[in-house]
Scaffold this active site. Structure first.
Site, mmCIF file in Angstrom:
data_model
loop_
_atom_site.group_PDB
_atom_site.id
_atom_site.type_symbol
_atom_site.label_atom_id
_atom_site.label_comp_id
_atom_site.label_asym_id
_atom_site.label_seq_id
_atom_site.Cartn_x
_atom_site.Cartn_y
_atom_site.Cartn_z
ATOM 1 N N SER A 240 -14.872 2.287 7.038
ATOM 2 C CA SER A 240 -14.334 1.368 6.040
ATOM 3 C C SER A 240 -15.115 0.050 6.123
ATOM 4 C CB SER A 240 -12.830 1.192 6.293
ATOM 5 O OG SER A 240 -12.274 0.361 5.329
ATOM 6 N N GLY B 221 -16.748 -0.871 8.780
ATOM 7 C CA GLY B 221 -17.842 -0.657 9.732
ATOM 8 C C GLY B 221 -17.552 -1.235 11.110
ATOM 9 N N GLN C 297 -1.608 4.569 6.079
ATOM 10 C CA GLN C 297 -0.250 3.989 6.092
ATOM 11 C C GLN C 297 0.731 5.153 6.277
ATOM 12 O OE1 GLN C 297 0.215 0.611 6.058
ATOM 13 N NE2 GLN C 297 2.369 0.986 6.478
ATOM 14 N N LYS D 87 -10.674 2.932 26.532
ATOM 15 C CA LYS D 87 -10.472 1.726 27.337
ATOM 16 C C LYS D 87 -10.274 2.137 28.782
ATOM 17 C CE LYS D 87 -8.623 -1.201 23.774
ATOM 18 N NZ LYS D 87 -7.449 -1.306 22.939
ATOM 19 N N GLU E 262 -4.686 1.284 -20.931
ATOM 20 C CA GLU E 262 -3.944 2.537 -20.695
ATOM 21 C C GLU E 262 -4.892 3.724 -20.801
ATOM 22 O OE1 GLU E 262 -0.662 2.634 -23.423
ATOM 23 O OE2 GLU E 262 0.314 0.910 -22.496
HETATM 24 C C1 R5P Z 1 -9.304 4.790 12.394
HETATM 25 O O1 R5P Z 1 -8.340 5.280 12.954
HETATM 26 C C2 R5P Z 1 -10.278 5.610 11.606
HETATM 27 O O2 R5P Z 1 -10.506 6.839 12.217
HETATM 28 C C3 R5P Z 1 -11.584 4.852 11.455
HETATM 29 O O3 R5P Z 1 -12.149 4.643 12.726
HETATM 30 C C4 R5P Z 1 -11.358 3.530 10.768
HETATM 31 O O4 R5P Z 1 -10.640 3.709 9.567
HETATM 32 C C5 R5P Z 1 -12.661 2.849 10.467
HETATM 33 O O5 R5P Z 1 -12.405 1.616 9.895
HETATM 34 P P1 R5P Z 1 -13.453 0.453 9.995
HETATM 35 O O6 R5P Z 1 -14.748 0.971 9.487
HETATM 36 O O7 R5P Z 1 -12.871 -0.627 9.101
HETATM 37 O O8 R5P Z 1 -13.522 0.005 11.414
#
Ligand code: R5P
Length: 302
Positions: free
Chosen positions: A232, A234, A97, A196, A39
Site C-alpha cells: 500500500s 510501501g 477492516q 520482533k 450516476e
Molecule cells: C499487512 O498486514 C499487509 O499484509 C501488508 O503488509 C500491508 O497492507 C502493507 O501496507 P504498507 O505498504 O502501507 O506498509
C-alpha cells in the site's frame, strides 16, 4: 452443463477479457457509462438468459464506486435472467477492516460481504484475500467462496526471468509466512519471516531492546525475495529492506499480489535499493508483470 459467460466491471474489463480467453468462455461486454450528474448507467450487451455469469470487478482504485457498480451489474444480471452469478473479485477492498478495533468503529468487511451476498451473488472467488484475523473465507461468506493464491505464478515469473543467487524468500512479518512458504516451494529455496526479537534478557530500557530480525536464516551475501500480499504505502517493505540490508544481504527483489501503491510507494521501495518490484494485474499498475487471469481461469475451469 450450464452455459457460462464472463463479463467485467469498469475496474477490470481488460482482465475479464483475458480471463475469458484463458478459460475459453465467451465474453460479454457491458456498456458502462456515467450520467452528467455522476450516476451510473449499466447495460448488458449480450444474452445471459439461463447462464452462469462470471462478473470480474477488482475493488481498487475507487473501491466504493466499483462496489456500487458491482451491485448494479449483479442485480441487473439476475433481473434479466442470469441463472447464477459468480463474483470474481481479484482485489477485495475493506479486507483490512476485518473487525471492530475501537469502540464504535465499522466492521466494514462484514458489511461489504453482506451486500455482495444480498445483491444476488451466488459464489465468490478472490485472490490472496487479506485474512489475518479470520481463519478462512468460508467464515465470512454464507455462499460458496474460494480464496486462491497467485503467489506460485509470481514466483514462477521470478524463476524464469531473474537469476537470484543462493536465494532466500522472506515475509516481512509473521502474517506473510503463508506466502513466503509458497514462493519458496516454487523457487526451491529456503524461507523465513522477520519477527520482533528481544536482543537481551536484561529488562532495562537500553539492553532489553527489541529488534526486528529474520527468525532463523542467516542471509549474509544472499539474494532475497520479499513477498507480501499487499503493497500500500510501501512502509512495510521499506522497513523490511532496512532490516535485510543490516543483515548483509546481496540483492533484494520484491513480489506482491496486490499493488495498491499509494503515497509514492514504488519510488520509496526503489530508493531503498530494490532491484525489481513485481506485482499482478489484480490492480493495474506499472509493476503488473504477472496476470491473475491464468490463476482465475484454472479455478473457474475446476
Ligand atoms: C499487512 O498486514 C499487509 O499484509 C501488508 O503488509 C500491508 O497492507 C502493507 O501496507 P504498507 O505498504 O502501507 O506498509
Amino acid at each position: 452443463m450450464e452455459e457460462e459467460v464472463v463479463t467485467g466491471g469498469s475496474s477490470a474489463q481488460v482482465l475479464a477479457l483475458r480471463i475469458a480467453k484463458e478459460s475459453s468462455i465467451p465474453f460479454i461486454k457491458l456498456d458502462l457509462r456515467k450520467f452528467p450528474d455522476g450516476e451510473r448507467y449499466i447495460r448488458v450487451l449480450g444474452d445471459v438468459d439461463g447462464k452462469t455469469v462470471n462478473v470480474v470487478q477488482s475493488m481498487y482504485q475507487q473501491p466504493d464506486d466499483y462496489l456500487l457498480e458491482y451491485f448494479l451489474i449483479v442485480d441487473n444480471l439476475k433481473d434479466i435472467g442470469a441463472s447464477k452469478v459468480r463474483g470474481i473479485v481479484p482485489y477485495f477492498a475493506y479486507a483490512r477492516q476485518d473487525g471492530r478495533f475501537n469502540p464504535g468503529e465499522a466492521f466494514s468487511l462484514k458489511t461489504v460481504v453482506n451486500l455482495i451476498e444480498s445483491v444476488g451473488t451466488d459464489e465468490v472467488l478472490t485472490i490472496d484475500l487479506h485474512l489475518h484475523r479470520i481463519e478462512s473465507i468460508s467464515r465470512l461468506f454464507k455462499i460458496p467462496s474460494k480464496n486462491i493464491t497467485v503467489v506460485p505464478d509470481l514466483a514462477r515469473y521470478v524463476r524464469q526471468n531473474l537469476k537470484l543467487k543462493n536465494p532466500a524468500v522472506i515475509g516481512p512479518d509473521e502474517e506473510a509466512e503463508q506466502w513466503a512458504k509458497v514462493a519458496a516451494e516454487e523457487l526451491d529455496a529456503e524461507y523465513d519471516v522477520l519477527e520482533k526479537q528481544r536482543v537481551s534478557s536484561r529488562e532495562d530500557e537500553k539492553y532489553g531492546k527489541v529488534e526486528i530480525k529474520p527468525r532463523t536464516l542467516s542471509l549474509k551475501g544472499r539474494d532475497v525475495l520479499i513477498v507480501d500480499d499487499i503493497i500500500s504505502t510501501g512502509g512495510t517493505i521499506v522497513k523490511a529492506m532496512d532490516v535485510l540490508k543490516k543483515s548483509g544481504v546481496s540483492k533484494i527483489y520484491v513480489i506482491t499480489c496486490h499493488p495498491v501503491l499509494v503515497e509514492n510507494a514504488l519510488m520509496k521501495i526503489y530508493e531503498a535499493g530494490a532491484e525489481m518490484v513485481i506485482g499482478t494485474d489484480s490492480i493495474p499498475s506499472p509493476i503488473s508483470y504477472v496476470s491473475v487471469a491464468p490463476t482465475i481461469a484454472r479455478a473457474i475451469r475446476r
